[in-house]
Enzyme design. Sequence first.
Site, PDB file in Angstrom:
ATOM      1  N   LYS A 191     -70.101  -6.926 -43.594  1.00 49.71           N
ATOM      2  CA  LYS A 191     -69.621  -6.642 -42.249  1.00 49.71           C
ATOM      3  C   LYS A 191     -70.524  -7.282 -41.189  1.00 49.71           C
ATOM      4  CE  LYS A 191     -68.177  -2.463 -39.699  1.00 49.71           C
ATOM      5  NZ  LYS A 191     -68.097  -0.988 -39.817  1.00 49.71           N
ATOM      6  N   SER A 224     -63.718   0.598 -38.383  1.00 42.53           N
ATOM      7  CA  SER A 224     -64.217  -0.644 -37.823  1.00 42.53           C
ATOM      8  C   SER A 224     -64.485  -1.727 -38.862  1.00 42.53           C
ATOM      9  CB  SER A 224     -65.497  -0.381 -37.029  1.00 42.53           C
ATOM     10  OG  SER A 224     -66.531   0.072 -37.867  1.00 42.53           O
ATOM     11  N   SER A 264     -64.925   4.445 -40.610  1.00 41.41           N
ATOM     12  CA  SER A 264     -64.825   2.990 -40.506  1.00 41.41           C
ATOM     13  C   SER A 264     -64.695   2.262 -41.835  1.00 41.41           C
ATOM     14  CB  SER A 264     -66.028   2.429 -39.743  1.00 41.41           C
ATOM     15  OG  SER A 264     -65.953   2.787 -38.386  1.00 41.41           O
TER      16      SER A 264
END
Length: 489
Positions: free
Chosen positions: A80, A156, A180
């Site tokens: 990420k 996210s 997330s």
Amino acid sequence: MSEGVNPSASELATCIRRGSLSIPDVTEKYLTRLEKRDGDLNAFVTVLEEEARERAQTAEAELTNGAKLGPLHGVPIAIKDLFDFKTGAPNTFGSKPFEDFVPEQNATYVDRLLEAGAIIVGKTNTPEFGHKGVTDNLVIGPTSTPFDLNHNAGGSSGGSAAAVAAGIVPLAQGGDSGGSIRIPASCCGVYGFNPTYRRVAQEIRPDAFLSHTPFLQIGPISRTVEDAALMLDVMTGPHPRDPLSMPDDGADFVTATRQSISGLKIAYSPDLDVFPIDTRVQSVVDEAVRAFETAGATVEEVKIGIEQSHRELADLWIRQNWMTYHSTLEGFKSDGIDLLGDYREDLTPALVDHLEDTADLSIREYKRDEHARTQVYDAIQDVFEEYDLIVTPTIAVPPVKNHTGSDEQTVGPTEINGESVDPLIGWCLTFPFNFTGHPAASIPAGLSDGLPIGMQIVGDRFADETVFAASGAFERIKPWADTYSMIDC
């Protein structure tokens, strides 16, 4: 490995060890997929093409020379683009002021993934500082679910989930402070696991105690339950620079995926008492939860005993989450980057609004919120006095549509079944478990109008293996692998 073939990470690792697959060839196949498929998805912010090729050559030489191999040796993965630092790789945080930022050290868990032999092919998209349950930002825009490019991947960790669902990588890392990992897993029809708080160590500076609230955690996203267990086995464990990391308890997550759940008691909450749920989600999860009975568990519908409304819970999460953002901003400011002072116009307006709304919270108000969070914790623990697992929908709606205008960004729904909800997080049944630190997974429960629906499986504190056992049992009874035929090519 042909274009339409999508082996699991576990299968890839086994074939590589046996010498039946060349690591450079495998890496090239996945890089080709990335180039071909990501133009539509927008899952990757940065592609580490040359570095991945170089690492593949080194990994192949290590294999040939009989070196000691890690469990992910030669397996392509993605990480990420938030606080998941990779030395020498650009890291934007989904924020325009950081488009050229390059960290000088790896995150702890990134080190562990590299030590296990993984090959990082790129950094995946996230909303600015991970502040909402969808993935859209001012750097590269929205990320789509591969099941329908008009709909968002969730957030996210949306880029990671979309990349896994599309077969661009078999594994990706995500972070979760309000859902997330689980929210995008639900939106992209993949499996996402958020472990017990601080089972995966994090070396956070300048504030080592930053993420004590909400409980920020690191976890895997994959197409199979076993792959997630394999990745978590690699990342887990304490670190001397993380004062909050939990000690090693000897958990074996891969083995847990094969365990029986016969005799387990499962508490099914269709709405966590207080959340409005879209009927399309409700019907899919109502049917899916019965698979646990087929596996020998008992399922009973329960009331959790949560006293706050969903709006009060969302407001509580926003206040507590934004307290960590203020600490983060102070860290940036000490390094000479004054975001609210010098870069305000480059920030997402909703992010600025919430930062300003929470700037003057007093310590008394903060501790009052801790009391409210304790009430949520006690309600959930009361359920675990009698049951082994709690099951809920992951999110209250199917994946939301991407916003197509240039003046606004994608957010979640503002209303469900005629009831107003907070568009940043209030439609997600995930964040209450970040208040409490319980392990929780989102597992593909089915499809509605071709869009994925996720089901959340929550275990007692430290009972990550039980969550994996239930996930493995569900996957054997209701496998979802065939759904990828809709998007694989």
